[in-house]
Design an enzyme around this catalytic site. Sequence first.
Site, PDB file in Angstrom:
ATOM      1  N   ARG A  68       2.180   2.303  -5.335  1.00  0.00           N
ATOM      2  CA  ARG A  68       3.351   1.694  -4.704  1.00  0.00           C
ATOM      3  C   ARG A  68       3.139   0.200  -4.452  1.00  0.00           C
ATOM      4  O   ARG A  68       4.085  -0.599  -4.573  1.00  0.00           O
ATOM      5  CB  ARG A  68       3.641   2.414  -3.386  1.00  0.00           C
ATOM      6  CG  ARG A  68       4.936   2.012  -2.713  1.00  0.00           C
ATOM      7  CD  ARG A  68       5.336   3.026  -1.657  1.00  0.00           C
ATOM      8  NE  ARG A  68       6.572   2.657  -0.993  1.00  0.00           N
ATOM      9  CZ  ARG A  68       6.648   2.267   0.275  1.00  0.00           C
ATOM     10  NH1 ARG A  68       5.552   2.206   1.025  1.00  0.00           N
ATOM     11  NH2 ARG A  68       7.802   1.946   0.815  1.00  0.00           N
ATOM     12  N   HIS A  72       5.747  -2.642  -5.587  1.00  0.00           N
ATOM     13  CA  HIS A  72       6.349  -3.571  -4.637  1.00  0.00           C
ATOM     14  C   HIS A  72       5.923  -5.014  -4.919  1.00  0.00           C
ATOM     15  O   HIS A  72       6.644  -5.950  -4.580  1.00  0.00           O
ATOM     16  CB  HIS A  72       5.993  -3.172  -3.208  1.00  0.00           C
ATOM     17  CG  HIS A  72       6.837  -2.056  -2.688  1.00  0.00           C
ATOM     18  ND1 HIS A  72       7.444  -2.073  -1.452  1.00  0.00           N
ATOM     19  CD2 HIS A  72       7.211  -0.877  -3.256  1.00  0.00           C
ATOM     20  CE1 HIS A  72       8.137  -0.961  -1.278  1.00  0.00           C
ATOM     21  NE2 HIS A  72       8.001  -0.213  -2.357  1.00  0.00           N
ATOM     22  N   ASP A  80       2.379 -10.823  -9.149  1.00  0.00           N
ATOM     23  CA  ASP A  80       1.568 -12.000  -8.845  1.00  0.00           C
ATOM     24  C   ASP A  80       0.673 -11.827  -7.624  1.00  0.00           C
ATOM     25  O   ASP A  80       0.119 -12.803  -7.111  1.00  0.00           O
ATOM     26  CB  ASP A  80       2.462 -13.225  -8.657  1.00  0.00           C
ATOM     27  CG  ASP A  80       3.466 -13.049  -7.512  1.00  0.00           C
ATOM     28  OD1 ASP A  80       3.434 -11.984  -6.840  1.00  0.00           O
ATOM     29  OD2 ASP A  80       4.275 -13.965  -7.287  1.00  0.00           O
ATOM     30  N   ASN A 100       8.874  -2.732   3.465  1.00  0.00           N
ATOM     31  CA  ASN A 100       7.411  -2.705   3.489  1.00  0.00           C
ATOM     32  C   ASN A 100       6.818  -2.462   4.869  1.00  0.00           C
ATOM     33  O   ASN A 100       5.710  -1.926   4.994  1.00  0.00           O
ATOM     34  CB  ASN A 100       6.852  -4.040   2.976  1.00  0.00           C
ATOM     35  CG  ASN A 100       7.051  -4.225   1.488  1.00  0.00           C
ATOM     36  OD1 ASN A 100       7.198  -3.261   0.747  1.00  0.00           O
ATOM     37  ND2 ASN A 100       7.051  -5.474   1.041  1.00  0.00           N
ATOM     38  N   HIS A 199       6.926   9.528  -7.319  1.00  0.00           N
ATOM     39  CA  HIS A 199       7.074  10.248  -6.052  1.00  0.00           C
ATOM     40  C   HIS A 199       6.557  11.680  -6.145  1.00  0.00           C
ATOM     41  O   HIS A 199       6.725  12.460  -5.216  1.00  0.00           O
ATOM     42  CB  HIS A 199       8.533  10.234  -5.601  1.00  0.00           C
ATOM     43  CG  HIS A 199       8.985   8.912  -5.073  1.00  0.00           C
ATOM     44  ND1 HIS A 199      10.256   8.673  -4.602  1.00  0.00           N
ATOM     45  CD2 HIS A 199       8.314   7.736  -4.931  1.00  0.00           C
ATOM     46  CE1 HIS A 199      10.356   7.404  -4.198  1.00  0.00           C
ATOM     47  NE2 HIS A 199       9.186   6.819  -4.390  1.00  0.00           N
ATOM     48  N   THR A 200       5.928  11.996  -7.257  1.00  0.00           N
ATOM     49  CA  THR A 200       5.248  13.285  -7.358  1.00  0.00           C
ATOM     50  C   THR A 200       3.947  13.286  -6.555  1.00  0.00           C
ATOM     51  O   THR A 200       3.326  14.330  -6.376  1.00  0.00           O
ATOM     52  CB  THR A 200       4.949  13.634  -8.836  1.00  0.00           C
ATOM     53  OG1 THR A 200       4.444  14.966  -8.920  1.00  0.00           O
ATOM     54  CG2 THR A 200       3.917  12.686  -9.425  1.00  0.00           C
TER      55      THR A 200
END
Length: 325
Positions: A68, A72, A80, A100, A199-200
Amino acid sequence: MASCISTSSFTVNVIVALALLVVFTGSSSAQLSTSFYSKSCPKVFSAVRPVLINAISKAPRLGASLLRLHFHDCFVNGCDGSVLLDDTATFQGEKTAAQNNRSIRGFKIVDDIKTAVEEVCPGVVSCADILAIAARDSVVILGGPNWAVKVGRRDSKTASFTDAGNDLPFGISNLSVLISNFRNKGLSAQDMVALSGAHTIGQARCITFRPHIYNDTNIDSSFAKLRQSTCPFNTGGRKNLAPMDIQTPNHFDNKYFENLLSQKGLLHSDQELYNGGSTDSLVKTYVNYPKTFNDDFVTAMVKMGDIEPLTGSSGEIRRNCRRPN
């Protein structure tokens, strides 16, 4: 005269061709590559994985957290490493943006990986690349597909709280908003569904799935009651966790999509993928053909990792992933 003109034209053409060759060569050298560190840091991949194996063996949820983090990171001004930056006197970072705040995690493991990599090749490997490698390794360690990670990214010197708030999707988003969010990053609806398959693995906090289990009707009633037992309607329990995949939360597979067919998606945005819309057929495909899901997931991860990287002389190679040099 004709001969002179021909020679002159030939000379001009050669010069133009050489100039274009220089331009394209310079451009291609700045692109990401799976072999970018083959000479400067050949041990980078072998330095990362042991740290992850040790950490994930103790806390499997960390694998999902690192995956994740990479997502994000890439969705806010490109891949970056900006998601890792703490606030400074000159900018407010991305860590406290709504999507977040108190949600993204795994920073200590990233620090540990950076330390391990610095021991084998100091000042060479970016934090952005560490996130990309850690995301791939996390998937593999938890039983998912493998792929060659393109590297060569450099680290940003700043981060943007505002851009994080604007660019990251929410768990309450509907299908059209999700498709738009991903399209804005050069990713298709198919890429979006495949990446949602991440999301598993992992867990979510009560505050993120509370609206779905109390307000939505496209949810299995017994599943809703199960989740409501640890996620009160209006007070308390905000931080209580539930698995994203009720079947195999610590194993990367296609069970997440099976859950959607049974209306057991944890987030509103999860169940939107199978709710009478344009992505229903793809969800069914991933249920019936797990290899197709794995292949599409890998393709989408590589595409996501290509979003607006800093290369060449742009950015820097951070010594500490949490702050600019």
